[in-house]
Structures are given as structure tokens and as C-alpha cells.
Design a protein around this motif. Structure first.
Motif, mmCIF file in Angstrom:
data_model
loop_
_atom_site.group_PDB
_atom_site.id
_atom_site.type_symbol
_atom_site.label_atom_id
_atom_site.label_comp_id
_atom_site.label_asym_id
_atom_site.label_seq_id
_atom_site.Cartn_x
_atom_site.Cartn_y
_atom_site.Cartn_z
ATOM 1 N N MET A 117 28.627 50.170 83.433
ATOM 2 C CA MET A 117 28.878 49.181 84.779
ATOM 3 C C MET A 117 27.919 48.239 85.323
ATOM 4 S SD MET A 117 30.028 50.710 88.376
ATOM 5 C CE MET A 117 30.237 49.810 89.969
ATOM 6 N N ALA A 118 28.028 47.046 85.555
ATOM 7 C CA ALA A 118 27.175 46.084 85.976
ATOM 8 C C ALA A 118 26.203 46.686 87.227
ATOM 9 C CB ALA A 118 27.600 44.684 86.209
ATOM 10 N N LYS A 119 25.066 46.218 86.906
ATOM 11 C CA LYS A 119 24.176 46.660 88.283
ATOM 12 C C LYS A 119 23.828 45.348 88.980
ATOM 13 C CE LYS A 119 22.834 51.203 86.458
ATOM 14 N NZ LYS A 119 21.706 52.003 85.654
ATOM 15 N N ASN A 120 23.598 45.529 90.244
ATOM 16 C CA ASN A 120 22.892 44.394 91.162
ATOM 17 C C ASN A 120 21.306 44.818 91.730
ATOM 18 O OD1 ASN A 120 25.470 43.086 91.110
ATOM 19 N ND2 ASN A 120 26.402 44.434 92.478
ATOM 20 N N TYR A 121 20.482 43.959 91.409
ATOM 21 C CA TYR A 121 19.141 44.136 91.640
ATOM 22 C C TYR A 121 18.812 43.040 92.765
ATOM 23 C CZ TYR A 121 19.243 47.119 87.598
ATOM 24 O OH TYR A 121 19.250 48.234 86.685
ATOM 25 N N LEU B 79 8.308 41.680 88.119
ATOM 26 C CA LEU B 79 9.424 40.837 87.390
ATOM 27 C C LEU B 79 9.592 41.256 85.960
ATOM 28 C CD1 LEU B 79 8.438 37.204 88.868
ATOM 29 C CD2 LEU B 79 10.706 38.458 89.054
ATOM 30 N N ILE B 80 8.485 41.374 85.204
ATOM 31 C CA ILE B 80 8.671 42.043 83.903
ATOM 32 C C ILE B 80 9.410 43.329 84.005
ATOM 33 C CG2 ILE B 80 7.486 42.620 81.552
ATOM 34 C CD1 ILE B 80 7.460 39.673 82.512
ATOM 35 N N ASP B 81 9.101 44.130 84.766
ATOM 36 C CA ASP B 81 9.791 45.451 84.991
ATOM 37 C C ASP B 81 11.331 45.509 85.187
ATOM 38 O OD1 ASP B 81 9.779 48.436 85.118
ATOM 39 O OD2 ASP B 81 10.007 48.023 87.432
ATOM 40 N N LEU B 82 11.599 44.413 86.056
ATOM 41 C CA LEU B 82 12.949 44.046 86.659
ATOM 42 C C LEU B 82 13.668 43.514 85.392
ATOM 43 C CD1 LEU B 82 15.372 43.769 88.328
ATOM 44 C CD2 LEU B 82 14.147 41.796 89.268
ATOM 45 N N ILE B 83 13.211 42.561 84.567
ATOM 46 C CA ILE B 83 13.716 42.211 83.460
ATOM 47 C C ILE B 83 14.255 43.009 82.254
ATOM 48 C CG2 ILE B 83 13.411 40.206 81.510
ATOM 49 C CD1 ILE B 83 11.773 38.490 83.650
#
Length: 235
Positions: free
Chosen positions: A1-5, A56-60
Motif C-alpha cells: 500500500m502506498a505511503k505518504n511522507y 533526505l537520503i533516509d527518506l528517499i
């Protein structure tokens, strides 16, 4: 399921807070039927840190196809270099995810992977924001230098009585406080930082005390009238 960050960043926690960004992202998500799975929030300079330190790298690396990244505006991604911002956008798209800019409603999706025009529009906005910041800094320094050359104070005089946009909301602010509404919630409703609201309240108390000491205060007098009287402009 797609997640929104959701990704939020401010440069200086002493002068700013993320209330405005959080509110705009929350409203954007609600209007598009999106549930925020995880919030990323950082108090770091965009020009003095890299994308790794800003999270940002952790998020990506967490992104999967169909996921969405919600940010207030492209400037939140950083000011260190345009190439880094371009890399962040490209990696998000290559991960099969979308990035939503909640301030202006623009969206980059995997369908824009080869749409050079859309990428350059966003990069252009990042460059404009970066350039505006630099020009504002240069103008401020030039103005300070001129005042110094004229033996004038470089900044606003200590204790100066100035107008605030919160002055006209005084009654509403006092009513909310009487109803035990938290200051950070009041700040959110007024679209200002909590720090700005607290400073305004402290300054209001100081001016009321000054007016009382000088015999200028009357019960029920608004802050706008108090400022006028203290400046010798009794109407």
C-alpha cells in the motif's frame, strides 16, 4: 500500500517554527484524501548542511513505487546546490514515487521522468528562492553599512514601538487565551510562529506597564491605542 511522507525543514528554531508548513501540508493532504504515514522534521540550515544531514537520503531510501512525498515548497529540499536538489527530485521520481509541493499545488510524478520542462520549472523556482535570499542579505548589509557610515544605529532601536500585524487580532488572541487554547494552536490559527506570538504577548505586557507608569493607561484601551499614546499620538 502506498505511503505518504511529509517533509518539513526550518533553518533556525529560535526564529522560526514549522507550524505554517505543517498546517499547509495537513490541509493539502486532507483536501486530497491523503493520510500522512510519517513526518520528517528538521531544524537545519539549507545552505550549510547536505542532503544526508537533512534526512533526505533516509527518506528517499524508504520510498516504494506509488509513495508520495509532501513538502511545503522546493526550497525546503535545500539551498546548498541546485545539482543536489535536482538529484533529490530525480531519485524520488526514479523510485516510482511522487513529490507534491503543497504551497503552489505542483506535482512531479514518474510520468514526468523525461519531462525536462517540468523539472526546469521546479529548479527555476529553487534558483529564484536562492537568489532572492542572497539579494535580501546583500541589501541588508548595504543598508547597515550606510547607516554605520552616517553614525546611525545599524538596526532598529532597542525598545522601539512598532506596528505588528497581531495588534488588530488582540481581542481574538485574548479570547482564545481565556478559553485555554494553547499558544501554539493560536499561532497556527493566525499563521504565525509560536515564537512571534510569545514575543508579541511579552511586548504587549511591557507596553501596558509603560503606559501605566506614564499615566497614559485606561481600562479597556487597545494595544493600538496604547502604542499611539506612548508615541505621543493621542487621538
Amino acid at each position: 500500500m502506498a505511503k505518504n511522507y511529509a517533509y518539513l525543514r526550518i533553518s533556525d528554531a529560535h526564529k522560526q517554527d514549522t507550524t505554517g508548513q505543517r498546517d499547509r501540508i495537513t490541509r493539502y493532504a486532507a483536501s486530497h484524501g491523503l493520510f500522512i504515514y510519517k513526518w520528517y522534521e528538521y531544524n537545519l540550515s539549507g545552505s550549510q548542511t547536505n542532503k544526508t544531514k537533512r534526512g533526505l537520503i533516509d527518506l528517499i531510501e524508504r520510498l516504494a513505487p506509488g509513495d508520495r512525498v509532501l513538502v511545503n515548497d522546493i526550497e525546503r529540499l535545500g539551498r546548498d546546490s541546485i545539482s543536489d536538489i535536482m538529484e533529490v527530485l530525480t531519485r524520488i521520481i526514479n523510485a516510482g514515487a511522487e513529490i507534491h509541493f503543497c504551497m503552489n499545488g505542483d506535482t512531479l510524478t514518474p510520468s514526468h521522468k523525461n519531462d525536462v520542462g517540468q523539472f526546469f520549472i521546479q529548479i527555476g523556482r529553487a534558483f529564484a528562492a536562492q537568489d532572492f535570499s542572497k539579494q535580501r542579505s546583500l541589501k541588508a548589509k548595504a543598508a547597515a553599512a550606510r547607516r554605520q557610515a552616517q553614525n546611525l544605529p545599524a538596526g532598529r532601536a532597542t525598545g522601539a514601538i512598532i506596528k505588528s500585524k497581531l495588534d488588530e487580532r488582540e481581542n481574538q488572541i485574548l479570547f482564545w487565551l481565556s478559553q485555554d487554547v494553547f499558544k501554539n494552536e493560536i499561532a497556527r490559527r493566525l499563521n504565525v510562529s509560536s515564537t512571534a506570538l510569545i514575543k508579541w504577548l511579552d511586548r504587549r505586557d511591557e507596553l501596558i506597564c509603560q503606559a501605566r507608569e506614564r499615566g497614559l493607561y485606561e481600562n479597556g484601551l487597545s494595544l493600538i491605542e496604547i502604542k499611539k499614546r506612548l508615541k505621543g499620538k493621542i487621538i
